[in-house]
Design a protein around this motif. Sequence first.
Motif, PDB file in Angstrom:
ATOM      1  N   GLY A  14      43.892   1.680  99.832  1.00 61.48           N
ATOM      2  CA  GLY A  14      42.948   2.094  98.963  1.00 61.48           C
ATOM      3  C   GLY A  14      41.896   1.320  98.757  1.00 61.48           C
ATOM      4  N   LYS A  15      41.903   0.348  99.604  1.00 55.81           N
ATOM      5  CA  LYS A  15      40.824  -0.760  99.585  1.00 55.81           C
ATOM      6  C   LYS A  15      39.370  -0.241  99.172  1.00 55.81           C
ATOM      7  CE  LYS A  15      41.414  -2.743 103.181  1.00 55.81           C
ATOM      8  NZ  LYS A  15      42.337  -1.670 103.654  1.00 55.81           N
ATOM      9  N   THR A  16      38.924   0.857 100.240  1.00 51.15           N
ATOM     10  CA  THR A  16      37.698   1.366 100.278  1.00 51.15           C
ATOM     11  C   THR A  16      37.220   1.955  98.992  1.00 51.15           C
ATOM     12  OG1 THR A  16      37.695   1.151 102.446  1.00 51.15           O
ATOM     13  CG2 THR A  16      35.846   2.470 101.547  1.00 51.15           C
ATOM     14  N   THR A  17      38.120   2.871  98.627  1.00 50.63           N
ATOM     15  CA  THR A  17      38.057   3.691  97.570  1.00 50.63           C
ATOM     16  C   THR A  17      37.998   2.698  96.037  1.00 50.63           C
ATOM     17  OG1 THR A  17      39.138   5.450  98.541  1.00 50.63           O
ATOM     18  CG2 THR A  17      39.144   5.539  96.170  1.00 50.63           C
ATOM     19  N   ILE A  18      38.946   2.023  96.063  1.00 51.40           N
ATOM     20  CA  ILE A  18      39.088   1.046  94.950  1.00 51.40           C
ATOM     21  C   ILE A  18      37.909   0.186  94.875  1.00 51.40           C
ATOM     22  CG2 ILE A  18      40.240  -0.804  93.589  1.00 51.40           C
ATOM     23  CD1 ILE A  18      41.639   2.284  93.608  1.00 51.40           C
ATOM     24  N   LEU A  19      37.492  -0.481  95.804  1.00 49.46           N
ATOM     25  CA  LEU A  19      36.308  -1.400  95.930  1.00 49.46           C
ATOM     26  C   LEU A  19      35.142  -0.784  95.345  1.00 49.46           C
ATOM     27  CD1 LEU A  19      35.451  -4.032  98.641  1.00 49.46           C
ATOM     28  CD2 LEU A  19      33.678  -2.502  97.734  1.00 49.46           C
ATOM     29  N   GLN A  20      34.836   0.724  96.056  1.00 43.37           N
ATOM     30  CA  GLN A  20      33.582   1.414  95.432  1.00 43.37           C
ATOM     31  C   GLN A  20      33.885   1.798  93.896  1.00 43.37           C
ATOM     32  OE1 GLN A  20      30.811   2.868  97.408  1.00 43.37           O
ATOM     33  NE2 GLN A  20      30.187   2.651  95.468  1.00 43.37           N
ATOM     34  N   ALA A  21      34.883   2.125  93.515  1.00 46.29           N
ATOM     35  CA  ALA A  21      34.915   2.388  91.914  1.00 46.29           C
ATOM     36  C   ALA A  21      34.665   1.279  91.193  1.00 46.29           C
ATOM     37  CB  ALA A  21      36.391   3.042  91.694  1.00 46.29           C
ATOM     38  N   VAL A  22      35.376   0.059  91.613  1.00 47.43           N
ATOM     39  CA  VAL A  22      35.203  -1.224  90.846  1.00 47.43           C
ATOM     40  C   VAL A  22      33.804  -1.599  90.772  1.00 47.43           C
ATOM     41  CG1 VAL A  22      35.828  -3.448  90.955  1.00 47.43           C
ATOM     42  CG2 VAL A  22      37.686  -1.754  91.006  1.00 47.43           C
ATOM     43  N   ALA A  23      33.072  -1.572  92.002  1.00 46.97           N
ATOM     44  CA  ALA A  23      31.900  -1.901  92.106  1.00 46.97           C
ATOM     45  C   ALA A  23      30.912  -1.096  91.118  1.00 46.97           C
ATOM     46  CB  ALA A  23      31.533  -1.888  93.543  1.00 46.97           C
ATOM     47  N   ASP A  24      31.210   0.218  91.100  1.00 43.64           N
ATOM     48  CA  ASP A  24      30.292   1.102  90.395  1.00 43.64           C
ATOM     49  C   ASP A  24      30.309   0.520  88.739  1.00 43.64           C
ATOM     50  OD1 ASP A  24      29.519   2.644  92.355  1.00 43.64           O
ATOM     51  OD2 ASP A  24      31.056   4.056  92.016  1.00 43.64           O
ATOM     52  N   LYS A  25      31.727   0.131  88.425  1.00 43.37           N
ATOM     53  CA  LYS A  25      31.824  -0.341  87.073  1.00 43.37           C
ATOM     54  C   LYS A  25      31.172  -1.656  86.638  1.00 43.37           C
ATOM     55  CE  LYS A  25      35.932   0.251  85.309  1.00 43.37           C
ATOM     56  NZ  LYS A  25      35.723   1.094  83.889  1.00 43.37           N
ATOM     57  N   LEU A  26      31.245  -2.340  87.673  1.00 43.31           N
ATOM     58  CA  LEU A  26      31.070  -4.073  87.660  1.00 43.31           C
ATOM     59  C   LEU A  26      29.450  -3.953  87.560  1.00 43.31           C
ATOM     60  CD1 LEU A  26      33.286  -5.680  90.111  1.00 43.31           C
ATOM     61  CD2 LEU A  26      33.030  -6.256  87.702  1.00 43.31           C
ATOM     62  N   GLN A  27      28.532  -2.894  88.359  1.00 45.62           N
ATOM     63  CA  GLN A  27      27.209  -2.890  88.408  1.00 45.62           C
ATOM     64  C   GLN A  27      26.552  -2.882  87.100  1.00 45.62           C
ATOM     65  OE1 GLN A  27      26.726  -0.136  91.539  1.00 45.62           O
ATOM     66  NE2 GLN A  27      26.740  -1.423  93.078  1.00 45.62           N
ATOM     67  N   LYS A  28      27.382  -2.299  86.081  1.00 43.72           N
ATOM     68  CA  LYS A  28      26.604  -2.219  84.793  1.00 43.72           C
ATOM     69  C   LYS A  28      26.498  -3.448  83.859  1.00 43.72           C
ATOM     70  CE  LYS A  28      29.049   2.323  84.120  1.00 43.72           C
ATOM     71  NZ  LYS A  28      30.053   2.866  83.579  1.00 43.72           N
ATOM     72  N   ARG A  29      27.264  -4.624  84.853  1.00 38.02           N
ATOM     73  CA  ARG A  29      27.178  -6.064  84.134  1.00 38.02           C
ATOM     74  C   ARG A  29      26.486  -6.903  85.124  1.00 38.02           C
ATOM     75  NH1 ARG A  29      32.589  -7.099  81.079  1.00 38.02           N
ATOM     76  NH2 ARG A  29      31.156  -9.037  80.548  1.00 38.02           N
ATOM     77  N   PHE A  30      26.746  -6.848  86.329  1.00 36.88           N
ATOM     78  CA  PHE A  30      26.279  -7.656  87.311  1.00 36.88           C
ATOM     79  C   PHE A  30      25.683  -7.288  88.563  1.00 36.88           C
ATOM     80  CE2 PHE A  30      30.577  -8.774  85.396  1.00 36.88           C
ATOM     81  CZ  PHE A  30      30.266  -9.894  84.760  1.00 36.88           C
ATOM     82  N   ASP A  31      25.077  -8.385  89.204  1.00 37.79           N
ATOM     83  CA  ASP A  31      24.300  -7.672  90.368  1.00 37.79           C
ATOM     84  C   ASP A  31      25.426  -7.898  91.608  1.00 37.79           C
ATOM     85  OD1 ASP A  31      22.520  -7.362  92.256  1.00 37.79           O
ATOM     86  OD2 ASP A  31      21.180  -9.202  91.889  1.00 37.79           O
TER      87      ASP A  31
END
Length: 205
Positions: A14-31
């Motif tokens: 699930g690397k691709t799926t998890i990476l995308q979901a985590v990135a969406d959350k992280l983008q609220k705080r980081f570039d």
Amino acid sequence: MSAFITFEGPEGSGKTTILQAVADKLQKRFDIVMTREPGGVKTGEQIRELLLDGEAMDERTEALLFAASRREHLVGKVIPALENGKIVLCDRYIDSSLAYQGYARGIGVPEVKAINEFAIDNMYPDLTIYLDVSVEVGRQRIIQNQRTQNRLDLEGVNFHEKVVEGYKKIIHNEAERFIIIDAEKSIEAVVEDTYNSIIKYLEKL
């Protein structure tokens, strides 16, 4: 703040799926910059087609092509992003070559590591997320999700078991760089565990 964070794991983890979901959350705080290997840049994507969708090839040729794609991706995308203070999340990196080509293909981890250390010029990840899933569960997921299978997906069970063994040995030798996530949980739980682990790491920087 910049950081180079890679995601690793066997097929179906699930690397691709998890990476995308985590990135969406992280983008609220980081570039955040998301990318993948092989690929990420034009030349890398062209090599990706040869590696994943092309015909069978010599094992050493395969290892060399992965390293070449990695070099292009690193200088063309990863390093510029880090120099601009971004957090790079990358789907696969050097550990994949060590596990797949070095260990599972039987070329030798030291040999493949030498090729790749030349390619990356000591540019190891700051943090690596390993999504831990059994070969059986991973293969079931690929079938259930009706994902298009690439050349590596189609390898036998024994090959994929060796990939997992290879990863375990790498993690044992470089434990300080890895965070192991139980990827057999629900997607929501895996995303939350991964996100919290990355936040904890970034807050220490």
